[in-house]
Scaffold this motif. Structure first.
Motif, mmCIF file in Angstrom:
data_model
loop_
_atom_site.group_PDB
_atom_site.id
_atom_site.type_symbol
_atom_site.label_atom_id
_atom_site.label_comp_id
_atom_site.label_asym_id
_atom_site.label_seq_id
_atom_site.Cartn_x
_atom_site.Cartn_y
_atom_site.Cartn_z
ATOM 1 N N MET A 1 2.059 -45.499 29.696
ATOM 2 C CA MET A 1 0.645 -45.773 29.185
ATOM 3 C C MET A 1 1.060 -47.154 28.082
ATOM 4 S SD MET A 1 -1.418 -43.677 26.116
ATOM 5 C CE MET A 1 -1.887 -42.345 27.298
ATOM 6 N N CYS A 2 2.254 -47.235 27.923
ATOM 7 C CA CYS A 2 2.561 -48.359 27.066
ATOM 8 C C CYS A 2 2.694 -49.951 27.891
ATOM 9 C CB CYS A 2 3.758 -48.119 26.360
ATOM 10 S SG CYS A 2 4.024 -49.626 25.128
ATOM 11 N N SER A 3 2.230 -50.993 27.664
ATOM 12 C CA SER A 3 2.340 -52.398 28.400
ATOM 13 C C SER A 3 2.978 -53.279 27.402
ATOM 14 C CB SER A 3 0.968 -52.876 28.883
ATOM 15 O OG SER A 3 0.159 -52.848 27.893
ATOM 16 N N HIS A 4 3.437 -52.796 26.299
ATOM 17 C CA HIS A 4 4.092 -53.633 25.267
ATOM 18 C C HIS A 4 5.638 -54.055 25.587
ATOM 19 C CE1 HIS A 4 1.281 -51.220 22.808
ATOM 20 N NE2 HIS A 4 0.949 -52.347 22.496
ATOM 21 N N GLN A 5 5.917 -55.036 25.230
ATOM 22 C CA GLN A 5 7.346 -55.624 25.308
ATOM 23 C C GLN A 5 7.892 -55.892 23.964
ATOM 24 O OE1 GLN A 5 9.242 -55.206 27.882
ATOM 25 N NE2 GLN A 5 7.486 -54.564 29.099
ATOM 26 N N PRO A 6 9.031 -55.118 23.662
ATOM 27 C CA PRO A 6 9.669 -53.651 24.145
ATOM 28 C C PRO A 6 8.934 -52.896 24.143
ATOM 29 C CG PRO A 6 10.538 -54.088 22.062
ATOM 30 C CD PRO A 6 9.753 -55.154 22.333
ATOM 31 N N PRO A 7 8.836 -52.023 25.241
ATOM 32 C CA PRO A 7 8.020 -50.703 25.311
ATOM 33 C C PRO A 7 8.091 -49.754 24.187
ATOM 34 C CG PRO A 7 9.700 -50.354 26.696
ATOM 35 C CD PRO A 7 9.745 -51.831 26.110
ATOM 36 N N CYS A 8 6.962 -49.023 23.472
ATOM 37 C CA CYS A 8 6.951 -48.033 22.546
ATOM 38 C C CYS A 8 7.740 -47.045 22.805
ATOM 39 C CB CYS A 8 5.543 -47.589 22.220
ATOM 40 S SG CYS A 8 4.578 -48.921 21.526
ATOM 41 N N PRO A 9 8.363 -46.320 21.969
ATOM 42 C CA PRO A 9 9.303 -45.027 22.015
ATOM 43 C C PRO A 9 8.350 -44.008 22.833
ATOM 44 C CG PRO A 9 8.845 -45.367 19.753
ATOM 45 C CD PRO A 9 8.465 -46.621 20.717
ATOM 46 N N SER A 10 8.885 -43.220 23.857
ATOM 47 C CA SER A 10 8.206 -42.247 24.424
ATOM 48 C C SER A 10 7.806 -41.176 23.478
ATOM 49 C CB SER A 10 8.965 -41.654 25.731
ATOM 50 O OG SER A 10 10.179 -41.174 25.338
ATOM 51 N N ALA A 11 7.075 -40.095 23.811
ATOM 52 C CA ALA A 11 6.639 -39.035 23.133
ATOM 53 C C ALA A 11 7.777 -38.324 23.044
ATOM 54 C CB ALA A 11 5.213 -38.344 23.423
ATOM 55 N N ASP A 12 8.634 -38.050 23.462
ATOM 56 C CA ASP A 12 9.614 -37.007 23.577
ATOM 57 C C ASP A 12 11.063 -37.559 22.513
ATOM 58 O OD1 ASP A 12 10.538 -38.819 25.361
ATOM 59 O OD2 ASP A 12 11.329 -37.400 26.924
ATOM 60 N N ARG A 13 10.905 -38.837 22.227
ATOM 61 C CA ARG A 13 11.934 -39.352 21.361
ATOM 62 C C ARG A 13 11.727 -39.041 19.820
ATOM 63 N NH1 ARG A 13 13.159 -45.375 23.155
ATOM 64 N NH2 ARG A 13 13.750 -45.461 20.830
ATOM 65 N N PRO A 14 12.684 -38.974 18.925
ATOM 66 C CA PRO A 14 12.652 -38.757 17.577
ATOM 67 C C PRO A 14 11.872 -39.825 17.017
ATOM 68 C CG PRO A 14 14.859 -38.464 18.223
ATOM 69 C CD PRO A 14 14.097 -38.974 19.550
ATOM 70 N N ASP A 15 11.712 -40.903 17.315
ATOM 71 C CA ASP A 15 10.987 -42.091 16.744
ATOM 72 C C ASP A 15 9.707 -42.360 17.259
ATOM 73 O OD1 ASP A 15 12.088 -43.108 19.149
ATOM 74 O OD2 ASP A 15 12.831 -44.984 18.337
ATOM 75 N N HIS A 16 9.178 -41.393 17.751
ATOM 76 C CA HIS A 16 7.820 -41.540 18.731
ATOM 77 C C HIS A 16 6.663 -41.984 17.667
ATOM 78 C CE1 HIS A 16 7.535 -37.231 17.494
ATOM 79 N NE2 HIS A 16 6.140 -37.487 17.633
ATOM 80 N N HIS A 17 6.840 -41.626 16.587
ATOM 81 C CA HIS A 17 5.697 -42.039 15.615
ATOM 82 C C HIS A 17 5.711 -43.815 15.566
ATOM 83 C CE1 HIS A 17 6.088 -38.221 14.076
ATOM 84 N NE2 HIS A 17 5.132 -38.065 14.274
ATOM 85 N N ALA A 18 6.706 -44.338 15.797
ATOM 86 C CA ALA A 18 6.730 -46.060 15.744
ATOM 87 C C ALA A 18 5.882 -46.479 16.833
ATOM 88 C CB ALA A 18 7.992 -46.391 15.825
ATOM 89 N N ALA A 19 5.207 -45.833 17.829
ATOM 90 C CA ALA A 19 4.448 -46.259 18.731
ATOM 91 C C ALA A 19 3.166 -46.842 18.114
ATOM 92 C CB ALA A 19 3.976 -45.099 19.859
ATOM 93 N N VAL A 20 2.514 -47.865 18.881
ATOM 94 C CA VAL A 20 1.481 -48.510 18.270
ATOM 95 C C VAL A 20 0.188 -47.652 18.518
ATOM 96 C CG1 VAL A 20 -0.276 -50.618 18.971
ATOM 97 C CG2 VAL A 20 2.257 -50.957 19.159
ATOM 98 N N ILE A 21 -0.817 -47.650 17.661
ATOM 99 C CA ILE A 21 -1.988 -46.961 17.370
ATOM 100 C C ILE A 21 -3.004 -47.731 18.411
ATOM 101 C CG2 ILE A 21 -4.163 -46.073 16.078
ATOM 102 C CD1 ILE A 21 -2.101 -46.008 13.770
ATOM 103 N N VAL A 22 -3.332 -46.998 19.404
ATOM 104 C CA VAL A 22 -4.420 -47.366 20.437
ATOM 105 C C VAL A 22 -5.797 -47.216 19.909
ATOM 106 C CG1 VAL A 22 -2.810 -47.967 22.113
ATOM 107 C CG2 VAL A 22 -4.022 -45.791 21.960
#
Length: 66
Positions: A1-22
Motif C-alpha cells: 500500500m505504501c509508495s513512500h521512500q523509504p517505505p512506511c513500517p509494515s503493520a506487523d512491525r513494532p514501530d507500525h504507528h510511524a506510518a503516514v496517515i492517509v
C-alpha cells in the motif's frame, strides 16, 4: 500500500504507528495509516488482517481530592 521512500513500517512491525496517515476522520475518532492499520483515538486499532488490538493508553496515577 505504501509508495513512500523509504517505505512506511509494515503493520506487523513494532514501530507500525510511524506510518503516514492517509485518511483522517477525527470527527469519528479514527485514522487509516499507509500500512493498512486503522487507529482509534482511544489507542485501539484494527490491523489489516482483521485482528484487533484493545486500547493501550497509559494511565497516570489516580489522585483523590481531600
Amino acid at each position: 500500500m505504501c509508495s513512500h521512500q523509504p517505505p512506511c513500517p509494515s503493520a506487523d512491525r513494532p514501530d507500525h504507528h510511524a506510518a503516514v496517515i492517509v485518511s483522517a476522520h477525527p470527527e469519528q475518532g479514527w485514522s487509516l495509516l499507509c500500512n493498512g492499520t486503522i487507529v482509534f483515538d482511544d489507542t485501539g486499532e484494527v490491523l489489516p488482517d482483521g485482528r484487533t488490538v484493545g486500547p493501550h493508553r497509559a494511565l497516570g496515577p489516580l489522585t483523590v481530592a481531600a
